[in-house]
Design a protein around this motif. Structure first.
Motif, PDB file in Angstrom:
ATOM      1  N   TYR A   2     -12.318 -30.129 -27.378  1.00 50.15           N
ATOM      2  CA  TYR A   2     -11.234 -29.157 -27.589  1.00 50.15           C
ATOM      3  C   TYR A   2     -10.525 -29.541 -28.874  1.00 50.15           C
ATOM      4  N   SER A  42      -9.674 -32.614 -33.127  1.00 49.32           N
ATOM      5  CA  SER A  42     -10.735 -32.371 -32.151  1.00 49.32           C
ATOM      6  C   SER A  42     -10.911 -33.618 -31.298  1.00 49.32           C
ATOM      7  N   HIS A  96     -11.377 -26.552 -19.503  1.00 50.37           N
ATOM      8  CA  HIS A  96     -10.234 -26.784 -20.401  1.00 50.37           C
ATOM      9  C   HIS A  96      -8.910 -26.543 -19.669  1.00 50.37           C
ATOM     10  N   LYS A 106     -12.976 -21.133 -30.714  1.00 47.65           N
ATOM     11  CA  LYS A 106     -12.973 -21.145 -29.248  1.00 47.65           C
ATOM     12  C   LYS A 106     -13.603 -19.860 -28.701  1.00 47.65           C
ATOM     13  N   PHE A 119     -15.214 -26.817 -30.332  1.00 51.32           N
ATOM     14  CA  PHE A 119     -14.968 -26.627 -28.901  1.00 51.32           C
ATOM     15  C   PHE A 119     -16.301 -26.752 -28.174  1.00 51.32           C
TER      16      PHE A 119
END
Length: 257
Positions: free
Chosen positions: A108, A92, A248, A127, A231
């Motif tokens: 992310y 992460s 993203h 996500k 996320f």
């Protein structure tokens, strides 16, 4: 006290978020086995500063780096280090940018090389839960609607939601009111009004929801040492729409290319 933003202030946050998104994209090029996490931090900091901005996290309450880098069972707030990524890891990467007086914040979680199907599924569904939360982040709803949507989805799949760490408002400060939990009851909490800017950030565990803090005072990991995914997007709420300010896109264009 909740600070509601003007449309001009939201645009400044969006400008900050564009630098942030591109910084994430630069880092994404190097997320692979054999790379030290400290190198990823260097890439991010150089890009952010080269574009006239400042890493939000570096120096925040003494945090030593520009990125929070959290590998495998680390949930959030991990330090970049001499650790070398290896096949099968997940990582992460959480970053914030301060530009023209305003912060943006985005995270992310990446698979490194060949990752087990169960862990890939955790990433996919975490996500998806972020976007389910964002769907509830609309004018007139309440904070609890966001957390309820995230919690209901991930728990239906057998995962658990971290309770002690939450999303947050942001703007001139990196962390502002209100808190945005990833669990909750429909119809509870503050009403979502126009000009509210919040970071929504599901933190979802493959095993138990319980966490521990390491001795460094920052690093949070799962108590059972099973993987955790994270996320995050920064979003702005208006009467007629909700806008995702972070992106993203650059990550997904550059990762594994």
């Amino acid at each position: 006290m909740i600070h509601y933003k003007t449309s001009d202030e939201v645009q400044l946050i969006k400008d900050s978020a564009e630098i942030l998104g591109r910084a994430h994209g630069e880092v994404a090029k190097f997320v692979k086995a054999g790379v030290k996490t400290s190198f990823l931090d260097k890439i991010a900091e150089e890009f952010i500063r080269d574009h006239g901005a400042v890493p939000s996290f570096k120096g925040y309450s003494g945090f030593p780096a520009s990125l929070c880098i959290s590998v495998n069972e680390v949930v959030v707030h991990g330090f970049p280090s001499e650790y070398t990524l290896k096949d099968g890891d997940i990582i992460s990467i959480d970053c914030g940018v301060f530009h023209q007086g305003f912060h943006s914040d985005c995270a992310y979680t990446y698979p490194v090389g060949e990752v087990s199907p169960s862990v890939l599924s955790l990433l996919k569904h975490t996500k998806e839960s972020l976007y389910l939360g964002i769907e509830q982040a609309v004018f007139g709803n309440r904070i609890g609607d966001i957390g309820h949507a995230i919690q209901k989805y991930v728990e239906s799949l057998g995962y658990t939601v971290v309770r002690e760490l939450v999303g947050h408002g942001l703007g001139k400060n990196l962390h502002e009111s209100p808190e945005v939990p990833n669990y909750g009851k429909k119809g509870s909490g503050p009403v979502l009004k126009s000009g509210l800017v919040i970071a929504i950030e599901p933190m979802v565990n493959l095993g138990s929801r319980n966490i521990v803090q390491e001795r460094d005072g920052w690093t949070i990991r799962t108590s059972d040492r099973k993987p955790s995914a994270h996320f995050e997007h920064t979003v702005a709420i208006f009467e007629d729409r909700t806008e995702i300010l972070t992106t993203h896109k650059y990550i997904e264009e550059n990762f594994n290319k």
